[in-house]
Motif scaffolding. Sequence first.
Motif, mmCIF file in Angstrom:
data_model
loop_
_atom_site.group_PDB
_atom_site.id
_atom_site.type_symbol
_atom_site.label_atom_id
_atom_site.label_comp_id
_atom_site.label_asym_id
_atom_site.label_seq_id
_atom_site.Cartn_x
_atom_site.Cartn_y
_atom_site.Cartn_z
ATOM 1 N N MET A 51 0.817 -1.214 0.000
ATOM 2 C CA MET A 51 0.000 0.000 0.000
ATOM 3 C C MET A 51 0.849 1.261 0.000
ATOM 4 O O MET A 51 0.624 2.163 -0.808
ATOM 5 N N ALA A 52 1.822 1.364 0.901
ATOM 6 C CA ALA A 52 2.624 2.585 0.993
ATOM 7 C C ALA A 52 3.365 2.855 -0.304
ATOM 8 O O ALA A 52 3.400 3.992 -0.787
ATOM 9 N N ARG A 53 3.953 1.827 -0.902
ATOM 10 C CA ARG A 53 4.702 2.014 -2.152
ATOM 11 C C ARG A 53 3.768 2.423 -3.287
ATOM 12 O O ARG A 53 4.113 3.259 -4.110
ATOM 13 N N GLN A 54 2.575 1.828 -3.334
ATOM 14 C CA GLN A 54 1.617 2.218 -4.373
ATOM 15 C C GLN A 54 1.200 3.677 -4.207
ATOM 16 O O GLN A 54 1.128 4.421 -5.186
ATOM 17 N N VAL A 55 0.937 4.101 -2.975
ATOM 18 C CA VAL A 55 0.571 5.500 -2.745
ATOM 19 C C VAL A 55 1.713 6.415 -3.162
ATOM 20 O O VAL A 55 1.488 7.441 -3.814
ATOM 21 N N GLU A 56 2.941 6.067 -2.827
ATOM 22 C CA GLU A 56 4.094 6.886 -3.229
ATOM 23 C C GLU A 56 4.161 7.014 -4.744
ATOM 24 O O GLU A 56 4.413 8.104 -5.273
ATOM 25 N N GLN A 57 3.931 5.920 -5.480
ATOM 26 C CA GLN A 57 3.970 5.982 -6.944
ATOM 27 C C GLN A 57 2.822 6.822 -7.487
ATOM 28 O O GLN A 57 3.005 7.613 -8.410
ATOM 29 N N VAL A 58 1.645 6.669 -6.905
ATOM 30 C CA VAL A 58 0.496 7.468 -7.324
ATOM 31 C C VAL A 58 0.805 8.957 -7.144
ATOM 32 O O VAL A 58 0.537 9.767 -8.035
ATOM 33 N N MET A 59 1.385 9.327 -6.000
ATOM 34 C CA MET A 59 1.676 10.726 -5.747
ATOM 35 C C MET A 59 2.808 11.220 -6.664
ATOM 36 O O MET A 59 2.799 12.373 -7.084
ATOM 37 N N HIS A 60 3.748 10.360 -6.976
ATOM 38 C CA HIS A 60 4.795 10.710 -7.951
ATOM 39 C C HIS A 60 4.150 11.000 -9.307
ATOM 40 O O HIS A 60 4.468 12.001 -9.961
ATOM 41 N N ALA A 91 -3.659 2.584 7.762
ATOM 42 C CA ALA A 91 -2.449 2.194 8.495
ATOM 43 C C ALA A 91 -1.165 2.485 7.721
ATOM 44 O O ALA A 91 -0.153 2.866 8.314
ATOM 45 N N GLU A 92 -1.191 2.323 6.390
ATOM 46 C CA GLU A 92 0.043 2.368 5.607
ATOM 47 C C GLU A 92 0.079 3.449 4.535
ATOM 48 O O GLU A 92 1.160 3.899 4.155
ATOM 49 N N GLY A 93 -1.056 3.832 4.004
ATOM 50 C CA GLY A 93 -1.073 4.716 2.848
ATOM 51 C C GLY A 93 -1.409 6.163 3.132
ATOM 52 O O GLY A 93 -1.096 7.049 2.340
ATOM 53 N N ARG A 94 -2.019 6.396 4.251
ATOM 54 C CA ARG A 94 -2.477 7.752 4.567
ATOM 55 C C ARG A 94 -1.312 8.734 4.702
ATOM 56 O O ARG A 94 -1.348 9.833 4.160
ATOM 57 N N GLU A 95 -0.272 8.353 5.428
ATOM 58 C CA GLU A 95 0.845 9.271 5.674
ATOM 59 C C GLU A 95 1.548 9.701 4.381
ATOM 60 O O GLU A 95 1.732 10.897 4.167
ATOM 61 N N PRO A 96 1.920 8.779 3.470
ATOM 62 C CA PRO A 96 2.579 9.260 2.249
ATOM 63 C C PRO A 96 1.674 10.128 1.376
ATOM 64 O O PRO A 96 2.151 11.028 0.690
ATOM 65 N N LEU A 97 0.376 9.875 1.422
ATOM 66 C CA LEU A 97 -0.534 10.705 0.633
ATOM 67 C C LEU A 97 -0.623 12.112 1.217
ATOM 68 O O LEU A 97 -0.421 13.099 0.511
#
Length: 132
Positions: A51-60, A91-97
């Motif tokens: 989840m965290a890595r996917q969110v980071e890529q989405v935001m990139h 739990a995992e994706g909110r912070e990077p977004l």
Amino acid sequence: MPHQRLNPDNLYRAAGDVYSQIVVSAPGTQWHIAGMVPLDRERNLVGENDMARQVEQVMHNLQLALDAVGASAAHIVRLHVYTTDMDRFMAEGREPLYRFFSAAPPASTLLGVARLADARYLVEVEVSAVAG
């Protein structure tokens, strides 16, 4: 910046103050950016089951779209987040977004969905942005 971000005292506060209840924009150029998914330029999935890595890529990818029109995260006034796993996102994706928006949180909606366009996608983000 032509946007006024409001959180009225008589309305519940945004959880963790990571979004604005209301964003008022002056007339100007508008951009409506399609849903960004966790693909790289060659259409390879980034962060399968992460989840965290996917969110980071989405935001990139979102940053690349904003760069293409000369905009920044501060221009974003509306955010829709779609996730297939609400608990993992929280739990995992909110912070990077929300780190992406830091000092200028947009009006935001988080939606749990049964599936996205590819069953391996855990998150998709679409935004609207305005420049005065």
